[in-house]
Design a protein around this motif. Structure first.
Motif, PDB file in Angstrom:
ATOM      1  N   GLU A  22      -8.314 -28.047 -24.020  1.00  0.00           N
ATOM      2  CA  GLU A  22      -9.730 -27.853 -23.736  1.00  0.00           C
ATOM      3  C   GLU A  22     -10.105 -28.181 -22.298  1.00  0.00           C
ATOM      4  OE1 GLU A  22     -12.017 -29.858 -26.737  1.00  0.00           O
ATOM      5  OE2 GLU A  22     -10.990 -28.803 -28.356  1.00  0.00           O
ATOM      6  N   THR A  23      -9.237 -28.859 -21.578  1.00  0.00           N
ATOM      7  CA  THR A  23      -9.550 -29.206 -20.185  1.00  0.00           C
ATOM      8  C   THR A  23      -8.701 -28.440 -19.185  1.00  0.00           C
ATOM      9  OG1 THR A  23      -8.079 -31.133 -20.272  1.00  0.00           O
ATOM     10  CG2 THR A  23     -10.426 -31.507 -20.741  1.00  0.00           C
ATOM     11  N   GLY A  24      -8.137 -27.293 -19.610  1.00  0.00           N
ATOM     12  CA  GLY A  24      -7.515 -26.410 -18.641  1.00  0.00           C
ATOM     13  C   GLY A  24      -6.054 -26.080 -18.809  1.00  0.00           C
ATOM     14  N   LEU A  25      -5.343 -26.732 -19.714  1.00  0.00           N
ATOM     15  CA  LEU A  25      -3.941 -26.365 -19.920  1.00  0.00           C
ATOM     16  C   LEU A  25      -3.851 -24.920 -20.398  1.00  0.00           C
ATOM     17  CD1 LEU A  25      -0.968 -27.272 -19.911  1.00  0.00           C
ATOM     18  CD2 LEU A  25      -1.275 -27.974 -22.287  1.00  0.00           C
ATOM     19  N   LEU A  26      -4.791 -24.524 -21.268  1.00  0.00           N
ATOM     20  CA  LEU A  26      -4.921 -23.139 -21.710  1.00  0.00           C
ATOM     21  C   LEU A  26      -6.266 -22.605 -21.242  1.00  0.00           C
ATOM     22  CD1 LEU A  26      -3.794 -23.427 -25.470  1.00  0.00           C
ATOM     23  CD2 LEU A  26      -2.396 -22.766 -23.507  1.00  0.00           C
ATOM     24  N   THR A  27      -6.393 -21.293 -21.148  1.00  0.00           N
ATOM     25  CA  THR A  27      -7.696 -20.700 -20.841  1.00  0.00           C
ATOM     26  C   THR A  27      -8.612 -20.888 -22.049  1.00  0.00           C
ATOM     27  OG1 THR A  27      -7.176 -18.510 -21.740  1.00  0.00           O
ATOM     28  CG2 THR A  27      -6.617 -18.920 -19.397  1.00  0.00           C
ATOM     29  N   ARG A  28      -9.886 -20.647 -21.866  1.00  0.00           N
ATOM     30  CA  ARG A  28     -10.850 -20.730 -22.975  1.00  0.00           C
ATOM     31  C   ARG A  28     -10.430 -19.804 -24.113  1.00  0.00           C
ATOM     32  NH1 ARG A  28     -15.755 -22.306 -24.549  1.00  0.00           N
ATOM     33  NH2 ARG A  28     -17.052 -20.872 -25.735  1.00  0.00           N
ATOM     34  N   GLU A  29     -10.076 -18.572 -23.767  1.00  0.00           N
ATOM     35  CA  GLU A  29      -9.688 -17.589 -24.779  1.00  0.00           C
ATOM     36  C   GLU A  29      -8.407 -18.008 -25.507  1.00  0.00           C
ATOM     37  OE1 GLU A  29     -10.431 -16.776 -21.548  1.00  0.00           O
ATOM     38  OE2 GLU A  29     -12.449 -16.021 -21.973  1.00  0.00           O
ATOM     39  N   GLU A  30      -7.446 -18.557 -24.758  1.00  0.00           N
ATOM     40  CA  GLU A  30      -6.210 -19.026 -25.380  1.00  0.00           C
ATOM     41  C   GLU A  30      -6.460 -20.198 -26.326  1.00  0.00           C
ATOM     42  OE1 GLU A  30      -2.989 -17.887 -21.871  1.00  0.00           O
ATOM     43  OE2 GLU A  30      -4.051 -19.807 -21.783  1.00  0.00           O
ATOM     44  N   THR A  31      -7.336 -21.097 -25.924  1.00  0.00           N
ATOM     45  CA  THR A  31      -7.659 -22.254 -26.766  1.00  0.00           C
ATOM     46  C   THR A  31      -8.318 -21.796 -28.061  1.00  0.00           C
ATOM     47  OG1 THR A  31      -7.882 -23.676 -24.828  1.00  0.00           O
ATOM     48  CG2 THR A  31      -8.929 -24.449 -26.858  1.00  0.00           C
TER      49      THR A  31
END
Length: 90
Positions: A22-31
């Protein structure tokens, strides 16, 4: 209901994988996709594998998805923060 969040997913900084996603490891869409896919996985396998435990895991992912996509709806301090000119996104 308590979320399923084993301590072994938590790093030395206190963040677990959910926090990192949720803080950037994945994109919003990926999360969002990760949360949806895992909820579906646990719902589908519930009858054949871990029963109620899998339903609880599905609820964990659904809860995280809900809070991630709609943080102000789930944050009782959001209105207070707006009135004070501050963000309380939790």
């Amino acid at each position: 209901m308590t979320e399923i969040r084993p301590g072994y997913y938590r790093g030395s900084d206190g963040q677990d994988l959910f926090d990192r996603f949720e803080t950037g490891l994945l994109t919003r869409e990926e999360t969002i996709g990760f949360y949806k896919a895992n909820a579906i996985k646990y719902l589908i396998r519930e009858d054949d594998k871990n029963g109620e435990e899998d339903l609880n895991k599905a609820l964990t992912y659904i809860g995280r998805l809900k809070r991630f996509k709609y943080p102000k709806r789930n944050n009782p301090f959001a209105k207070l923060g707006k009135a004070m000119g501050r963000a309380f996104n939790g």
